[in-house]
Scaffold this motif. Structure first.
Motif, PDB file in Angstrom:
ATOM      1  N   GLY A   1     -44.216 -13.339  72.582  1.00 48.11           N
ATOM      2  CA  GLY A   1     -44.295 -14.277  71.457  1.00 48.11           C
ATOM      3  C   GLY A   1     -43.387 -15.487  71.540  1.00 48.11           C
TER       4      GLY A   1
ATOM      5  N   ARG B   1     -46.954 -19.274  71.550  1.00 47.81           N
ATOM      6  CA  ARG B   1     -48.066 -18.802  70.733  1.00 47.81           C
ATOM      7  C   ARG B   1     -49.340 -19.494  71.202  1.00 47.81           C
ATOM      8  NH1 ARG B   1     -47.973 -18.510  64.151  1.00 47.81           N
ATOM      9  NH2 ARG B   1     -50.005 -17.539  63.944  1.00 47.81           N
TER      10      ARG B   1
ATOM     11  N   GLN C   1     -55.795 -14.231  71.665  1.00 50.02           N
ATOM     12  CA  GLN C   1     -54.943 -13.271  70.960  1.00 50.02           C
ATOM     13  C   GLN C   1     -54.152 -12.406  71.941  1.00 50.02           C
ATOM     14  OE1 GLN C   1     -56.971 -10.083  68.678  1.00 50.02           O
ATOM     15  NE2 GLN C   1     -56.233 -11.195  66.871  1.00 50.02           N
TER      16      GLN C   1
ATOM     17  N   ARG D   1     -52.278  -8.717  71.993  1.00 53.49           N
ATOM     18  CA  ARG D   1     -52.214  -7.479  71.205  1.00 53.49           C
ATOM     19  C   ARG D   1     -51.273  -6.467  71.857  1.00 53.49           C
ATOM     20  NH1 ARG D   1     -57.746  -8.873  70.755  1.00 53.49           N
ATOM     21  NH2 ARG D   1     -58.235  -7.667  72.618  1.00 53.49           N
TER      22      ARG D   1
ATOM     23  N   LEU E   1     -50.238  -9.681  67.731  1.00 57.70           N
ATOM     24  CA  LEU E   1     -48.838 -10.066  67.506  1.00 57.70           C
ATOM     25  C   LEU E   1     -48.717 -10.816  66.194  1.00 57.70           C
ATOM     26  CD1 LEU E   1     -47.040 -11.363  70.694  1.00 57.70           C
ATOM     27  CD2 LEU E   1     -47.646  -9.047  70.016  1.00 57.70           C
ATOM     28  N   GLU E   2     -47.638 -10.522  65.492  1.00 54.82           N
ATOM     29  CA  GLU E   2     -47.341 -11.280  64.276  1.00 54.82           C
ATOM     30  C   GLU E   2     -46.175 -12.199  64.582  1.00 54.82           C
ATOM     31  OE1 GLU E   2     -46.822  -8.818  60.799  1.00 54.82           O
ATOM     32  OE2 GLU E   2     -48.504  -7.561  61.465  1.00 54.82           O
ATOM     33  N   TYR E   3     -46.370 -13.483  64.344  1.00 55.56           N
ATOM     34  CA  TYR E   3     -45.362 -14.470  64.725  1.00 55.56           C
ATOM     35  C   TYR E   3     -44.376 -14.710  63.580  1.00 55.56           C
ATOM     36  CZ  TYR E   3     -48.297 -14.937  68.784  1.00 55.56           C
ATOM     37  OH  TYR E   3     -49.004 -14.657  69.933  1.00 55.56           O
ATOM     38  N   THR E   4     -43.952 -13.607  62.979  1.00 57.20           N
ATOM     39  CA  THR E   4     -42.922 -13.647  61.935  1.00 57.20           C
ATOM     40  C   THR E   4     -41.648 -13.100  62.564  1.00 57.20           C
ATOM     41  OG1 THR E   4     -43.496 -11.401  61.299  1.00 57.20           O
ATOM     42  CG2 THR E   4     -44.592 -13.178  60.103  1.00 57.20           C
TER      43      THR E   4
ATOM     44  N   ARG F   1     -39.952 -10.502  61.765  1.00 55.64           N
ATOM     45  CA  ARG F   1     -40.087  -9.056  61.943  1.00 55.64           C
ATOM     46  C   ARG F   1     -41.051  -8.714  63.069  1.00 55.64           C
ATOM     47  NH1 ARG F   1     -42.307  -5.869  57.322  1.00 55.64           N
ATOM     48  NH2 ARG F   1     -42.403  -4.044  58.657  1.00 55.64           N
ATOM     49  N   GLY F   2     -42.169  -9.434  63.098  1.00 55.24           N
ATOM     50  CA  GLY F   2     -43.178  -9.189  64.130  1.00 55.24           C
ATOM     51  C   GLY F   2     -42.632  -9.461  65.525  1.00 55.24           C
TER      52      GLY F   2
END
Ligand SMILES: Nc1ncnc2c1ncn2[C@@H]1O[C@H](COP(=O)(O)OP(=O)(O)O)[C@@H](O)[C@H]1O
Ligand SMILES: [Mg+2]
Length: 242
Positions: free
Chosen positions: A54, A57, A62, A64, A70-73, A75-76
């Motif tokens: 990450g 981006r 995508q 996975r 993947l969450e681009y936060t 926490r992620g």
């Protein structure tokens, strides 16, 4: 074999660049594999690896991990970075703390581990990489090979499920190289996937169980070494095989 990490049709162009670095790159990685990632300079190897945890981006497509996008936060990204360890092509991009000890400790501290656990992991990773004697040294005063080992130790201290190493092994002396490959083998036995981006066709042939070839921003092959090196087109692309 279920996929641990998947790259699905990734597209990426660096800001200000006219040429896309990734043009529909797809790859699926399972547990416990030894992967050599080959391809000419500029093929997109480093760019692909920077998407794995990450740092970059994709503009489209995508990534996975365990089938979850993947969450681009914050926490992620923390979640993916404790599972997917990346050793950069240039250690100067990775090391930023004043001392070797601080640098190797950074990842485990960020994971929220106890101080005792951080100390244990740092000592173990430094020992594995043969750099216990360098812990008090300032990072900027190390040789290139030593910096690579510090960067590797910092990633190992996070105990990732996938270890991605971008061309780092080439700057090491033969003895250290041997040690590092012994570490990789031990990790693979424990179920960790180790992927090396490399120009070393001997490594690809003898060490890897899967050879992935990139060309112009795409993955054009992912197969056992015998199969890849039997393909005349791939051989022509990669250069004379040893
Ligand atoms: N920071 C950057 N800014 C602009 N273009 C870049 C940058 N890094 C890489 N590129 C370009 O992206 C393409 C893929 O590069 P890279 O992923 O580094 O290839 P490889 O690791 O296979 O040599 C190349 O055309 C390269 O010039
Ligand atoms: Mg590269």
């Amino acid at each position: 074999m279920s996929a641990l990490l998947e790259f699905d049709d990734l597209h990426y162009t660096f800001p200000g660049s006219a040429i896309p670095a990734l043009r529909g790159a797809s790859l699926s990685i399972a547990s416990g594999q030894r992967i050599a990632l080959l391809g000419r300079n500029g093929a997109g190897k480093s760019t692909l690896l920077l998407h794995a945890n990450g740092i970059l981006r994709p503009a489209a497509g995508q990534v996975r991990l365990d089938s979850a996008p993947l969450e681009y936060t914050r926490r992620g990204l923390l979640r993916v970075r404790r599972q997917v360890g990346l050793v950069f092509q240039n250690p100067d991009d990775q090391l930023f703390s004043a001392s070797v000890l601080q640098d190797i400790s950074f990842g485990p501290i960020n994971m929220g581990l106890s101080l005792a656990e951080v100390r244990r992991r740092v000592a173990e990773a430094a020992d594995l990489c043969g750099i216990s004697n360098l812990l008090d040294r300032p990072t900027h005063a190390l040789s290139g090979g030593q910096k690579s080992l510090v960067a590797l130790a910092g990633v190992l201290a996070m105990a990732p499920r996938i270890l991605l190493v971008d061309e780092t092994t080439s700057g090491l002396d033969p003895w250290m190289r041997h040690q590092i490959f012994a570490i990789f083998d031990r990790l693979v036995e424990q179920g960790v996937t180790v992927l090396l981006a490399t120009h070393d066709l001997t490594v690809a042939r003898q060490w890897a169980d899967t050879v992935v070839v990139m060309h112009e921003g795409r993955v054009i092959a992912s197969a056992p070494p015998v199969q890849v090196f039997a393909d005349p087109d791939l051989r022509a692309l990669l250069g004379p095989a040893p």
